[in-house]
Motif scaffolding. Sequence first.
Motif, PDB file in Angstrom:
ATOM      1  N   ASP A 183     -99.882-118.690  10.141  1.00 29.44           N
ATOM      2  CA  ASP A 183    -101.272-118.185   9.527  1.00 29.44           C
ATOM      3  C   ASP A 183    -102.333-117.849  10.153  1.00 29.44           C
ATOM      4  O   ASP A 183    -103.041-116.992  10.109  1.00 29.44           O
ATOM      5  N   GLY A 184    -102.585-118.607  11.320  1.00 28.67           N
ATOM      6  CA  GLY A 184    -103.529-118.183  12.226  1.00 28.67           C
ATOM      7  C   GLY A 184    -103.439-116.903  12.805  1.00 28.67           C
ATOM      8  O   GLY A 184    -104.257-116.046  13.310  1.00 28.67           O
ATOM      9  N   LYS A 185    -102.019-116.758  13.468  1.00 32.88           N
ATOM     10  CA  LYS A 185    -101.731-115.425  14.153  1.00 32.88           C
ATOM     11  C   LYS A 185    -102.014-114.100  13.221  1.00 32.88           C
ATOM     12  O   LYS A 185    -102.568-113.122  13.676  1.00 32.88           O
ATOM     13  N   SER A 186    -101.591-114.476  11.749  1.00 29.99           N
ATOM     14  CA  SER A 186    -101.733-113.185  10.921  1.00 29.99           C
ATOM     15  C   SER A 186    -103.354-112.817  10.675  1.00 29.99           C
ATOM     16  O   SER A 186    -103.553-111.621  10.586  1.00 29.99           O
ATOM     17  N   LYS A 187    -104.061-113.953  10.645  1.00 33.49           N
ATOM     18  CA  LYS A 187    -105.542-113.679  10.578  1.00 33.49           C
ATOM     19  C   LYS A 187    -105.950-113.127  11.769  1.00 33.49           C
ATOM     20  O   LYS A 187    -107.040-112.139  11.783  1.00 33.49           O
ATOM     21  N   GLU A 188    -105.412-113.351  13.200  1.00 31.41           N
ATOM     22  CA  GLU A 188    -105.981-112.993  14.266  1.00 31.41           C
ATOM     23  C   GLU A 188    -105.655-111.292  14.208  1.00 31.41           C
ATOM     24  O   GLU A 188    -106.491-110.243  14.602  1.00 31.41           O
ATOM     25  N   GLN A 189    -104.309-111.146  13.909  1.00 32.88           N
ATOM     26  CA  GLN A 189    -104.035-109.584  13.937  1.00 32.88           C
ATOM     27  C   GLN A 189    -104.595-108.782  12.802  1.00 32.88           C
ATOM     28  O   GLN A 189    -105.125-107.654  13.266  1.00 32.88           O
ATOM     29  N   ALA A 190    -104.748-109.278  11.711  1.00 32.11           N
ATOM     30  CA  ALA A 190    -105.624-108.393  10.607  1.00 32.11           C
ATOM     31  C   ALA A 190    -107.244-108.093  11.330  1.00 32.11           C
ATOM     32  O   ALA A 190    -107.525-106.976  11.135  1.00 32.11           O
ATOM     33  N   ALA A 191    -107.610-109.311  11.959  1.00 33.75           N
ATOM     34  CA  ALA A 191    -109.029-109.107  12.470  1.00 33.75           C
ATOM     35  C   ALA A 191    -109.022-107.870  13.530  1.00 33.75           C
ATOM     36  O   ALA A 191    -109.710-107.030  13.924  1.00 33.75           O
ATOM     37  N   HIS A 192    -107.959-108.086  14.263  1.00 29.36           N
ATOM     38  CA  HIS A 192    -107.836-106.921  15.545  1.00 29.36           C
ATOM     39  C   HIS A 192    -107.547-105.581  14.829  1.00 29.36           C
ATOM     40  O   HIS A 192    -108.222-104.528  15.441  1.00 29.36           O
ATOM     41  N   SER A 193    -106.871-105.452  13.930  1.00 31.74           N
ATOM     42  CA  SER A 193    -106.563-104.176  13.470  1.00 31.74           C
ATOM     43  C   SER A 193    -107.859-103.439  12.546  1.00 31.74           C
ATOM     44  O   SER A 193    -108.079-102.264  12.566  1.00 31.74           O
ATOM     45  N   GLN A 194    -108.774-104.470  12.355  1.00 32.58           N
ATOM     46  CA  GLN A 194    -110.054-103.974  11.522  1.00 32.58           C
ATOM     47  C   GLN A 194    -111.023-104.078  12.458  1.00 32.58           C
ATOM     48  O   GLN A 194    -112.331-103.448  12.009  1.00 32.58           O
TER      49      GLN A 194
END
Length: 879
Positions: free
Chosen positions: A786-797
């Motif tokens: 869950d934490g990693k998915s939120k990090e990756q979403a932030a990086h992509s945006q």
Amino acid sequence: MNAPDIKKYFNSEQLDTDPTETAEWTEAFQDLLANSDSERAKFILNNLVKLANKNQINWVPDLVTPYINSIPVDEQPEFPGDLATEEKLASLMRWNALAMVAKANEAYGELGGHIASYASAADLFEVGFNHFFRARTEGGDVKDRGDLVFFQPHSAPGVYARAYLEGRLTENDLAHYRREITAPDSGARGLSSYPHPWLMPDFWQFPTGSMGIGPISSIYHARFMRYLTDRQLLDCTTRKVWGVFGDGEMDEPESMSALTLASREKLDNLVWVVNCNLQRLDGPVRGNGRIIDELEKLFRGSGWNVIKLVWGSDWDGLFARDTTGALVKAFAQTVDGQMQTFAAKDGSFNRKNFFGQNEELARLAQGMTDEQIDRLKRGGHDLVKIYAAYHAAANHVGQPTVILAHTKKGYGMGNAGQGKMTTHSQKKLDGEALIEYRNRFNLPLTDEQATSLTFFRPDEDSEELQYLKQQRNQLGGQLPKRYSDCEKLNVPDIESYAAFAFKADDKEMSTTMAFVRMLGNLLKDKTLGPRVVPIVADEARTFGMANLFKQVGIYSSVGQRYEPEDIGSVLSYREALDGQILEEGISEAGAIASWTAAATSYSVHGIAMLPFYIYYSMFGFQRIGDAIWAAADQRARGFLLGATSGRTTLGGEGLQHQDGSSQLVAATIPNCKAYDPAFAGELAVIVDQGMRDMLVEQKDLFYYITLMNENYAQPDLPADAAEGVIRGAYQFKTLIAEKSAKETWVTLLGSGAIMTEVLKSADSLVKQGINVDIYSVTSWSELSRDGKSKEQAAHSQGAKAEPSYVHQLLMESHGPIIAATDYVHAVPESIRAYIPEGRSYITLGTDGFGRSDTRAALRDYFGVDAESISRVSTQALKK
């Protein structure tokens, strides 16, 4: 330069010390054959063996027949197809497969791929595709789901080449072989390196890229089809399981480990084709022996029907003229390493060095040109001989069948690769080699088209393509093809099978005991119950499952032919034809293969099953992780239960039985949801969610749940905890000390076997005047994802990351955070990045090897007992 003297490389025959006596025995037996039937001959031979053993000669037949075809010429069925057209099609597929790999490596030298394996297996594939491999008929009888085919992984380019001719793949797709990421940018689909259902979910059915996994999986799939039939869930009686595997692959333990299961179960719905091109990746499979002889002995000894497909039709005339048996003698003396030399050399070399061994052989080759000698086919390259072998295998009753097909690795590649030591790694061919290849197979290509590796597909209305499609239509349609449509199964209300778990009222039990009770209740459900498949590897009694023996029985294809010793017991052993439990004996590899067959039944058979495989957790991911990974590739749906989990819960068993890393390994598999529940109520919520995910929502994932054998009081599950249980953690309780400073707080996280130590520590800390927030972590990996998915979403945006679930959860707690598990430190460390800023985070784990001792001593040794947790907590407060 003179050719080398190769006679020294041949085996020598056992000397005949009395030829006259030998002739008398031979004549007597020939008279018996002439005047009696084969059964009488077998009777006499069996009696001679008994007589020999009675006199302690201790002789048995060596199980190896002469190095010739098992099916005589006069017993071959008539070839039913258009031989010329099929040969043309096979040649086109060989070319497109070669062009696909060579073109990719010409442009991108790092992509790899294989040419030689498919070159050797092409004809074996084509006879299957044109005459035997039945597909699932679109809109047809749901009871006839077609055959299952396991393809030799290094031959994947050939399967793509056929799909291209069928119109399933485009030229652009072929041009993006092994380029799955960049292919969509060019309007193409990337083609995976090997058969991977996860990557090509509408195409491949079975992952076979990891050597040995395909063979054992095919056996257990064939047995599972019998299981479905005998339990009257699905009629699979007309269906076959075909597997095309390599001779080098037979070295893998998994390839051989279940051979006796197949014969014991009389799986005549199973046919293996072993592509004996005599060569593995680096060199000969058995350079100093004969792999076909070795495999014949192995399979015959294991109870299989063996069909040797050694020589092509061109050899029939030579055998007919050979009245002295010179050919058979020469083959018996030729080892595989030398046979590969013959494959790599031309007709002139073979005339001098094979047929030139003696006058008898030389006379047989008289009248043949060097080119004719060079064109003598091995059996696996002759469509007529292959058809005869497949026909015999498909109609054999009472045994599984293996066809040992003699081929040349890199067949047709000439000096560029045929029979060469380096042929497996051959990715590129120069212009001269490409033109030679074109000429060898009479391909309709110009020199420029050949040297530029142009893909070739005949016109849509050509005779070849019409024939290709006609043959497949007669067999049901396209193959390989994967289906995912399956009816949804209703999941019973959690109250009906697990009320005792989330309303436990502090009753003492282990989570293993809780699981077995839930499983027993699920088996009683009228809708779901028949679809549940309990699987154990000879540990049912260890896990308290013996009560299920009488409830649903152990599956046996012959029922129960004996009166068990414990027949009067409530927990007596019961085998039955309609038994539901798959008790696989001491074979984790076999048990996971059965689990995979059941977990992919929704796709393979169109009928959803729900397998629960329970095992010692140490013998799961650590021992058979490759097979679990293959199941993940195949989009399995089911439950894996790692019992007696944790490094300290199993007490006296010691190093090899104590699992401290399965939760870590499980986290590496993307479609595996791994949980380490401490309490029965948590377990119930996880099982309920898993069933809904897999059976109702039909998500392609599976659950790994660790269970403990330690009895302790099971609390009621807090009313609002279910969501947190699934997401990975929830606040279990908060303890306020009677005498404490308001700011003196510590937060404890625990999971699985160590949660009880966390609770003991919390009680101790409260007595010291320290307030405690307690969180039960049910899944470290889900929190981390869950934490990693939120990090990756932030990086992509390019934005600030949204707070993770565990971050938000812990924001409601106070003080330093101490996390304790029965696993290596890396498990609780996986969420460190998501801990609220400014809070210290200390992890306790069980790194290192296990030991034999009591639970208390083990937990003290690894520093995960209540006293250690308390000590670390107070030290953190002082800092």
